[in-house]
Design an enzyme around this catalytic site. Structure first.
Site, PDB file in Angstrom:
ATOM      1  N   MET A  20       0.816  -1.201   0.000  1.00 26.99           N
ATOM      2  CA  MET A  20       0.000   0.000   0.000  1.00 26.99           C
ATOM      3  C   MET A  20       0.854   1.258   0.000  1.00 26.99           C
ATOM      4  O   MET A  20       0.544   2.239  -0.655  1.00 26.99           O
ATOM      5  CB  MET A  20      -0.908  -0.008   1.235  1.00 26.99           C
ATOM      6  CG  MET A  20      -1.763   1.224   1.401  1.00 26.99           C
ATOM      7  SD  MET A  20      -2.747   1.183   2.927  1.00 26.99           S
ATOM      8  CE  MET A  20      -3.870  -0.164   2.574  1.00 26.99           C
ATOM      9  N   LEU A  61      -6.046   6.673  -2.151  1.00 23.38           N
ATOM     10  CA  LEU A  61      -6.655   5.591  -1.377  1.00 23.38           C
ATOM     11  C   LEU A  61      -8.180   5.618  -1.510  1.00 23.38           C
ATOM     12  O   LEU A  61      -8.810   4.597  -1.786  1.00 23.38           O
ATOM     13  CB  LEU A  61      -6.223   5.719   0.079  1.00 23.38           C
ATOM     14  CG  LEU A  61      -6.586   4.589   1.040  1.00 23.38           C
ATOM     15  CD1 LEU A  61      -5.513   4.460   2.112  1.00 23.38           C
ATOM     16  CD2 LEU A  61      -7.933   4.862   1.702  1.00 23.38           C
ATOM     17  N   LEU A  86     -10.353  -1.067  -2.892  1.00 19.40           N
ATOM     18  CA  LEU A  86     -10.088  -1.017  -1.453  1.00 19.40           C
ATOM     19  C   LEU A  86     -11.290  -0.509  -0.669  1.00 19.40           C
ATOM     20  O   LEU A  86     -11.723  -1.120   0.313  1.00 19.40           O
ATOM     21  CB  LEU A  86      -8.874  -0.136  -1.168  1.00 19.40           C
ATOM     22  CG  LEU A  86      -8.485   0.000   0.300  1.00 19.40           C
ATOM     23  CD1 LEU A  86      -7.944  -1.326   0.829  1.00 19.40           C
ATOM     24  CD2 LEU A  86      -7.458   1.103   0.500  1.00 19.40           C
ATOM     25  N   ARG A 110     -10.292  14.589   5.746  1.00 26.03           N
ATOM     26  CA  ARG A 110      -9.511  13.773   6.666  1.00 26.03           C
ATOM     27  C   ARG A 110      -8.038  14.171   6.737  1.00 26.03           C
ATOM     28  O   ARG A 110      -7.338  13.762   7.664  1.00 26.03           O
ATOM     29  CB  ARG A 110      -9.622  12.301   6.273  1.00 26.03           C
ATOM     30  CG  ARG A 110     -10.980  11.698   6.571  1.00 26.03           C
ATOM     31  CD  ARG A 110     -11.015  10.212   6.248  1.00 26.03           C
ATOM     32  NE  ARG A 110     -10.027   9.457   7.014  1.00 26.03           N
ATOM     33  CZ  ARG A 110     -10.215   8.997   8.245  1.00 26.03           C
ATOM     34  NH1 ARG A 110     -11.358   9.245   8.866  1.00 26.03           N
ATOM     35  NH2 ARG A 110      -9.284   8.297   8.850  1.00 26.03           N
ATOM     36  N   TYR A 137       0.445  11.471  11.694  1.00 23.83           N
ATOM     37  CA  TYR A 137       1.804  11.246  11.173  1.00 23.83           C
ATOM     38  C   TYR A 137       2.822  12.134  11.884  1.00 23.83           C
ATOM     39  O   TYR A 137       3.972  11.725  12.100  1.00 23.83           O
ATOM     40  CB  TYR A 137       1.846  11.476   9.668  1.00 23.83           C
ATOM     41  CG  TYR A 137       1.394  10.273   8.871  1.00 23.83           C
ATOM     42  CD1 TYR A 137       2.207   9.142   8.761  1.00 23.83           C
ATOM     43  CD2 TYR A 137       0.161  10.249   8.240  1.00 23.83           C
ATOM     44  CE1 TYR A 137       1.794   8.035   8.052  1.00 23.83           C
ATOM     45  CE2 TYR A 137      -0.262   9.140   7.518  1.00 23.83           C
ATOM     46  CZ  TYR A 137       0.558   8.033   7.430  1.00 23.83           C
ATOM     47  OH  TYR A 137       0.149   6.925   6.721  1.00 23.83           O
ATOM     48  N   ARG A 143       1.052   1.346  -3.983  1.00 26.36           N
ATOM     49  CA  ARG A 143      -0.250   1.612  -4.627  1.00 26.36           C
ATOM     50  C   ARG A 143      -0.690   3.051  -4.460  1.00 26.36           C
ATOM     51  O   ARG A 143      -1.323   3.619  -5.358  1.00 26.36           O
ATOM     52  CB  ARG A 143      -1.294   0.662  -4.024  1.00 26.36           C
ATOM     53  CG  ARG A 143      -2.681   0.762  -4.649  1.00 26.36           C
ATOM     54  CD  ARG A 143      -2.693   0.304  -6.081  1.00 26.36           C
ATOM     55  NE  ARG A 143      -4.033   0.364  -6.647  1.00 26.36           N
ATOM     56  CZ  ARG A 143      -4.554   1.448  -7.222  1.00 26.36           C
ATOM     57  NH1 ARG A 143      -3.836   2.559  -7.322  1.00 26.36           N
ATOM     58  NH2 ARG A 143      -5.782   1.418  -7.719  1.00 26.36           N
ATOM     59  N   TYR A 144      -0.394   3.674  -3.295  1.00 25.47           N
ATOM     60  CA  TYR A 144      -0.946   4.995  -3.013  1.00 25.47           C
ATOM     61  C   TYR A 144       0.113   6.056  -2.694  1.00 25.47           C
ATOM     62  O   TYR A 144      -0.231   7.199  -2.424  1.00 25.47           O
ATOM     63  CB  TYR A 144      -1.932   4.922  -1.837  1.00 25.47           C
ATOM     64  CG  TYR A 144      -2.946   3.818  -1.978  1.00 25.47           C
ATOM     65  CD1 TYR A 144      -3.857   3.817  -3.020  1.00 25.47           C
ATOM     66  CD2 TYR A 144      -2.982   2.758  -1.078  1.00 25.47           C
ATOM     67  CE1 TYR A 144      -4.783   2.794  -3.172  1.00 25.47           C
ATOM     68  CE2 TYR A 144      -3.902   1.732  -1.216  1.00 25.47           C
ATOM     69  CZ  TYR A 144      -4.795   1.746  -2.271  1.00 25.47           C
ATOM     70  OH  TYR A 144      -5.698   0.727  -2.422  1.00 25.47           O
ATOM     71  N   HIS A 204      -5.608  -5.494   9.987  1.00 25.15           N
ATOM     72  CA  HIS A 204      -6.422  -4.460   9.357  1.00 25.15           C
ATOM     73  C   HIS A 204      -7.768  -5.062   8.966  1.00 25.15           C
ATOM     74  O   HIS A 204      -7.827  -6.117   8.352  1.00 25.15           O
ATOM     75  CB  HIS A 204      -5.713  -3.913   8.118  1.00 25.15           C
ATOM     76  CG  HIS A 204      -6.206  -2.560   7.707  1.00 25.15           C
ATOM     77  ND1 HIS A 204      -7.499  -2.350   7.266  1.00 25.15           N
ATOM     78  CD2 HIS A 204      -5.588  -1.348   7.663  1.00 25.15           C
ATOM     79  CE1 HIS A 204      -7.655  -1.072   6.970  1.00 25.15           C
ATOM     80  NE2 HIS A 204      -6.518  -0.435   7.202  1.00 25.15           N
ATOM     81  N   ASP A 253       6.616  -1.397  10.376  1.00 26.60           N
ATOM     82  CA  ASP A 253       5.949  -0.321  11.101  1.00 26.60           C
ATOM     83  C   ASP A 253       5.449   0.754  10.144  1.00 26.60           C
ATOM     84  O   ASP A 253       6.116   1.091   9.168  1.00 26.60           O
ATOM     85  CB  ASP A 253       6.908   0.321  12.101  1.00 26.60           C
ATOM     86  CG  ASP A 253       6.987  -0.452  13.404  1.00 26.60           C
ATOM     87  OD1 ASP A 253       5.941  -0.984  13.829  1.00 26.60           O
ATOM     88  OD2 ASP A 253       8.075  -0.531  13.986  1.00 26.60           O
ATOM     89  N   GLU A 304      -0.473   2.459  11.161  1.00 32.21           N
ATOM     90  CA  GLU A 304      -1.362   1.561  11.898  1.00 32.21           C
ATOM     91  C   GLU A 304      -0.690   0.927  13.111  1.00 32.21           C
ATOM     92  O   GLU A 304      -1.369   0.490  14.035  1.00 32.21           O
ATOM     93  CB  GLU A 304      -1.906   0.458  10.977  1.00 32.21           C
ATOM     94  CG  GLU A 304      -3.050   0.892  10.085  1.00 32.21           C
ATOM     95  CD  GLU A 304      -2.560   1.457   8.761  1.00 32.21           C
ATOM     96  OE1 GLU A 304      -1.329   1.629   8.604  1.00 32.21           O
ATOM     97  OE2 GLU A 304      -3.403   1.742   7.889  1.00 32.21           O
ATOM     98  N   GLU A 363      -1.716   4.023  15.692  1.00 28.76           N
ATOM     99  CA  GLU A 363      -2.956   3.379  16.129  1.00 28.76           C
ATOM    100  C   GLU A 363      -2.728   2.396  17.275  1.00 28.76           C
ATOM    101  O   GLU A 363      -3.403   2.468  18.314  1.00 28.76           O
ATOM    102  CB  GLU A 363      -3.612   2.676  14.943  1.00 28.76           C
ATOM    103  CG  GLU A 363      -5.048   2.266  15.194  1.00 28.76           C
ATOM    104  CD  GLU A 363      -5.722   1.776  13.927  1.00 28.76           C
ATOM    105  OE1 GLU A 363      -6.896   1.387  14.021  1.00 28.76           O
ATOM    106  OE2 GLU A 363      -5.085   1.755  12.850  1.00 28.76           O
ATOM    107  N   CYS A 408     -17.744 -11.764  -7.178  1.00 30.54           N
ATOM    108  CA  CYS A 408     -16.975 -10.731  -7.884  1.00 30.54           C
ATOM    109  C   CYS A 408     -17.715 -10.236  -9.119  1.00 30.54           C
ATOM    110  O   CYS A 408     -18.230 -11.034  -9.915  1.00 30.54           O
ATOM    111  CB  CYS A 408     -15.613 -11.275  -8.289  1.00 30.54           C
ATOM    112  SG  CYS A 408     -14.592 -10.101  -9.222  1.00 30.54           S
ATOM    113  N   CYS A 415     -10.427  -7.387 -12.446  1.00 29.63           N
ATOM    114  CA  CYS A 415      -9.860  -8.483 -11.657  1.00 29.63           C
ATOM    115  C   CYS A 415      -9.773  -9.754 -12.491  1.00 29.63           C
ATOM    116  O   CYS A 415      -8.765 -10.461 -12.485  1.00 29.63           O
ATOM    117  CB  CYS A 415     -10.711  -8.712 -10.416  1.00 29.63           C
ATOM    118  SG  CYS A 415     -10.086  -9.985  -9.311  1.00 29.63           S
TER     119      CYS A 415
END
Length: 343
Positions: free
Chosen positions: A3, A19, A25, A42, A50, A91-92, A175, A256, A259, A263, A325, A330
């Site tokens: 991610m 995201l 996702l 957000r 962060y 991905r993000y 998660h 690490d 999350e 979190e 699906c 996919c």
């Protein structure tokens, strides 16, 4: 492949925007319209999170460290395919799929293994990263039609390298996943459970270890139903029933990042302290040499089996679409990998 995460505070908004735009996702109604609003709303609170863990995510640093450690061992385990080189593809966050593919093209790569760093497969995580690779590679001349052979390590939930005292509760925290994804037949919950079972079995085998344990779920976002029970709710319940010695284990993360550092450590750690609990968090895999060896073992076995024809370019399990699906990307992506990256 992972991610990713924002390395600096200035990257938080673009990370969140990508995201929330990803329907694999987080499927949202009117996604193109709603995602920018959610990301903007957000961003300030996520920037604060962060800031409390040092101003950015360490996931890129740890992913690159793990990759370098892996290929050093992989050269020894699979000398016939050496030298190997690890590329990070997020991905993000940077380096995004396009950037990594361009670097691979510049290096003249002709054989590539898409190695998911989500040990447990989900269409919303590994699947999303593979869908993005499938979309981007042909346009850059990095597919099978351009002479690049692709295969994929799509899951490794029970590998032994992924892996107190009586009276301590082991709380495995993963998660969470929206229930509409779970209910369409996504294998993630089953695969996380298999990891927990494998870890407990390994502890018993090696040390005669016995302790109570549970699998719980964290990082839920938005009002839709997600897989439970929630990690903070489990902590409250354990405290209420008098079980106050807990080891919190981040079971689905390989390094690490927000999350774990915010979190689990800061948010849940503060709640546990208020509940009078003795909460310890198991160290993340990060720079573990055992974990680097696990990655190398997985990659070496994969290369050996694909090259010898003992297995296809992707696992049999990955070739099975979720029964519910409806995502044709996919389906096309699975066919693409089955053909080694050819349309």
């Amino acid at each position: 492949m992972n991610m990713g995460g924002p390395s600096t505070l200035s990257e938080v908004h673009s990370f969140l925007s990508r995201l929330f735009h990803d329907s694999d996702l987080i499927p949202l109604p009117f996604q193109r319209l709603i995602a920018p609003v959610i990301a903007k709303r957000r961003t300030p609170s996520i920037e604060e999170q962060y800031a409390k863990i040092g101003g950015g995510s360490p996931i890129r640093r740890w992913t690159e460290h793990q990759g370098k450690a892996m290929v050093k061992l992989l050269d020894e385990l699979s000398p016939q395919t050496a030298p190997h080189k690890a590329y990070t593809m997020f991905r993000y966050a940077d380096p995004l799929t396009n950037e990594t593919l361009q670097a691979m093209k510049a290096d003249g790569v002709k054989r590539a293994v898409a190695f998911s760093q989500y040990p447990q497969y989900s269409c919303s995580t590994t699947g999303s990263s593979l869908n993005e690779l499938f979309r981007r590679a042909p346009a850059l001349g990095m597919d099978g039609n351009s002479g690049v052979q692709w295969s994929v390590v799509d899951r490794w939930a029970t590998h032994p390298g992924l892996s107190a005292r009586p009276g301590v509760v082991l709380l495995f925290s993963a998660h969470s996943l929206p229930m509409d994804i779970v209910n369409r037949g996504d294998p993630y919950v089953l695969e996380v459970s298999s990891t927990v079972t494998a870890v407990i079995g390994r502890l018993r085998e090696r040390n005669g270890f016995e302790s109570s344990y549970r699998l719980v779920w964290q990082s839920q976002v938005g009002p839709k139903p997600w897989m439970g029970m929630k990690t903070p709710d489990a902590l409250k319940g354990l405290a209420r029933t008098g079980r106050k010695d807990v080891i919190l284990i981040p079971v689905a993360f390989t390094s690490d990042h927000i999350e774990t550092l915010f979190e689990l450590d800061l948010e849940y750690g503060s709640e546990a302290k208020e509940l009078g609990m003795n909460l310890q968090r198991a160290e993340s895999l990060n720079g573990s040499p055992i974990f680097a060896r696990a990655l190398a073992d997985i990659a070496a076995e994969h290369i050996r089996d694909v090259d010898s024809g003992r297995r296809g370019a992707a696992s049999t399990q990955m070739m099975l679409r979720c029964p519910g699906c409806t995502n044709e990307t996919c389906a096309d992506q699975k066919t693409w990998f089955a053909r080694g990256g050819r349309v």
